[in-house]
Write a protein that holds these residues in place. Structure first.
Motif, PDB file in Angstrom:
ATOM      1  N   LYS A  64      -3.978  32.972  15.588  1.00  0.00           N
ATOM      2  CA  LYS A  64      -3.256  33.124  14.464  1.00  0.00           C
ATOM      3  C   LYS A  64      -2.664  31.763  14.023  1.00  0.00           C
ATOM      4  CE  LYS A  64      -4.613  37.284  13.619  1.00  0.00           C
ATOM      5  NZ  LYS A  64      -5.326  37.689  12.500  1.00  0.00           N
ATOM      6  N   PRO A  65      -2.186  31.650  12.782  1.00  0.00           N
ATOM      7  CA  PRO A  65      -1.211  30.488  12.323  1.00  0.00           C
ATOM      8  C   PRO A  65       0.336  30.595  13.152  1.00  0.00           C
ATOM      9  CG  PRO A  65      -2.060  31.318  10.310  1.00  0.00           C
ATOM     10  CD  PRO A  65      -2.224  32.282  11.593  1.00  0.00           C
ATOM     11  N   LEU A  66       0.820  29.462  13.472  1.00  0.00           N
ATOM     12  CA  LEU A  66       2.052  29.380  14.202  1.00  0.00           C
ATOM     13  C   LEU A  66       3.167  29.011  12.924  1.00  0.00           C
ATOM     14  CD1 LEU A  66       3.852  29.276  16.537  1.00  0.00           C
ATOM     15  CD2 LEU A  66       3.236  26.795  16.781  1.00  0.00           C
ATOM     16  N   VAL A  67       4.010  29.970  12.875  1.00  0.00           N
ATOM     17  CA  VAL A  67       5.147  29.990  11.763  1.00  0.00           C
ATOM     18  C   VAL A  67       6.522  29.682  12.615  1.00  0.00           C
ATOM     19  CG1 VAL A  67       6.339  31.156   9.989  1.00  0.00           C
ATOM     20  CG2 VAL A  67       3.874  31.536  10.215  1.00  0.00           C
ATOM     21  N   VAL A  68       7.151  28.754  12.177  1.00  0.00           N
ATOM     22  CA  VAL A  68       8.417  28.318  12.862  1.00  0.00           C
ATOM     23  C   VAL A  68       9.442  28.639  11.790  1.00  0.00           C
ATOM     24  CG1 VAL A  68       9.715  26.745  14.063  1.00  0.00           C
ATOM     25  CG2 VAL A  68       7.266  26.656  14.308  1.00  0.00           C
ATOM     26  N   VAL A  69      10.039  29.402  12.136  1.00  0.00           N
ATOM     27  CA  VAL A  69      11.433  29.779  11.204  1.00  0.00           C
ATOM     28  C   VAL A  69      12.749  29.255  11.326  1.00  0.00           C
ATOM     29  CG1 VAL A  69      12.798  31.605  10.126  1.00  0.00           C
ATOM     30  CG2 VAL A  69      10.463  32.039  10.803  1.00  0.00           C
ATOM     31  N   PHE A  70      13.313  28.357  10.521  1.00  0.00           N
ATOM     32  CA  PHE A  70      14.743  27.560  11.047  1.00  0.00           C
ATOM     33  C   PHE A  70      15.963  28.454  10.111  1.00  0.00           C
ATOM     34  CE2 PHE A  70      11.492  24.505  11.416  1.00  0.00           C
ATOM     35  CZ  PHE A  70      11.724  23.954  12.668  1.00  0.00           C
ATOM     36  N   SER A  71      16.831  28.565  10.709  1.00  0.00           N
ATOM     37  CA  SER A  71      17.904  29.431  10.216  1.00  0.00           C
ATOM     38  C   SER A  71      18.734  28.796   9.097  1.00  0.00           C
ATOM     39  CB  SER A  71      18.853  30.018  11.389  1.00  0.00           C
ATOM     40  OG  SER A  71      17.773  30.673  12.286  1.00  0.00           O
ATOM     41  N   GLY A  72      19.254  29.531   8.145  1.00  0.00           N
ATOM     42  CA  GLY A  72      20.387  29.298   7.375  1.00  0.00           C
ATOM     43  C   GLY A  72      21.735  29.390   7.978  1.00  0.00           C
ATOM     44  N   VAL A  73      22.782  28.846   7.090  1.00  0.00           N
ATOM     45  CA  VAL A  73      24.365  29.141   7.719  1.00  0.00           C
ATOM     46  C   VAL A  73      24.703  30.739   7.925  1.00  0.00           C
ATOM     47  CG1 VAL A  73      26.403  28.608   7.030  1.00  0.00           C
ATOM     48  CG2 VAL A  73      24.609  26.994   6.304  1.00  0.00           C
TER      49      VAL A  73
END
Length: 326
Positions: free
Chosen positions: A75-84
């Motif tokens: 599957k695609p690799l989704v990297v989620v970066f966080s907000g404040v």
């Protein structure tokens, strides 16, 4: 009349000589999908106590990056970066529920430097943390067999800035950046409000520069534009940058990305044709309203998994946090 004609001819000649930059902003019509409302709530407030498949630590020198992975082969690799996270010291991961919602491999890299994070870009004026994050991304791609075409770097607000910058530094992968800050100095030290009473802004500035001093504003403003100048022309992925028509983010931040694209279109029109960056204006007016637009994009891009029947969401889900996190 002669003077006007000469002026128009002169401008036309300049356009032929330099190339006329196209309008890089497209207008979207995204409205939150009512059918996805429950999913959006679950993405922001996942089942209490449920964790990703693995919690790991990446070490480079004295730096340690904590990251959480839920891998689905092929599957695609989704990297989620966080907000404040406005709650001091918590540095919560944004949209943690995506681990069990997206039909994709999902990774969260913790931005837990200082009380409110550092965009994973700079720690006490040292950019090593940014390049360590790039190295981690390459390691994840290698471990999962992910090609640049199947890598997605995503986030809103602070997380959008990190996603955009990591895509540039990696010079590959796809990016969905929803209302990113481009001029970090202007964001930390705004002219139109008292930044000194916003502890999260002070905390971000302190983590990135080692002090809280408005004299650092120009240097902070230069961080993202410097990456744009250095790497945008070499970027080989697809990037979607979303902003609201009434949030002021185009005038404050996105215009600097737009200008960087136009400079490439003027100076290297042949190479500019290969640049796949879309700036999309959506019809929302508050910064917080980017969240449903962003989540709906992810649900529709990657598809949604069936819920785990062994978990009762009504009894396991916590109350929504008091502090809204982007």
């Amino acid at each position: 009349m002669w003077n006007v004609s000469m002026s128009l001819g002169f401008k036309s000649g300049l356009r032929r000589l330099l190339g006329r930059p196209k309008d890089n902003v497209v207008t979207g019509t995204s409205e939150p999908d009512a059918a996805l409302e429950v999913l959006r709530e679950e993405a922001e407030n996942p089942v209490q106590g449920r964790r990703a498949e693995q919690i790991r630590v990446f070490e480079q020198g004295r730096l340690r990056l904590i990251y959480e992975t839920t891998i689905r082969a092929g599957k695609p690799l989704v990297v989620v970066f966080s907000g404040v996270d406005t709650h001091a010291g918590r540095c919560a991961t944004s949209y943690y529920g995506l681990h069990w919602q997206l039909d994709a491999s999902v990774v969260h890299i913790h931005d837990n430097f200082g009380a409110h994070g550092n965009y994973l870009l700079q720690l006490d004026k040292d950019p090593t943390v940014g390049w360590a994050t790039v190295k981690l991304l390459r390691q994840l791609m290698s471990e999962t067999g992910t090609t640049p075409r199947d890598l997605w770097l995503v986030g809103t607000s602070k997380g959008a800035t990190t996603a955009l910058c990591m895509a540039l530094m990696l010079r590959a992968g796809n990016c969905i950046a929803a209302e990113p800050q481009i001029l970090l100095g202007d964001f930390f030290y705004p002219d139109d409000r008292d930044w000194s009473v916003h502890e999260e802004l002070r905390g971000l500035a302190y983590a990135m520069t080692g002090r809280v001093n408005i004299e650092d504003k120009p240097a902070l403003n230069a961080i993202v534009p410097t990456l744009l100048r250095r790497w945008l022309l070499q970027y080989k992925g697809k990037m979607l940058v979303v902003f609201g028509k009434g949030t002021g983010y185009y005038q404050q931040h996105i215009i600097h990305l737009d200008n960087a694209i136009k400079q490439i279109q003027r100076n290297a029109p042949g190479k500019a044709k290969d640049l796949r960056v879309t700036l999309r204006k959506e019809p929302f007016n508050r910064h917080i309203d980017v969240v449903p637009v962003f989540l709906d994009m992810l649900f529709k891009q990657f598809g949604i998994l069936d819920p785990d029947p062994s978990i009762d969401p009504d009894t396991a889900r916590p109350e929504p946090a008091q502090e809204k996190q982007l």
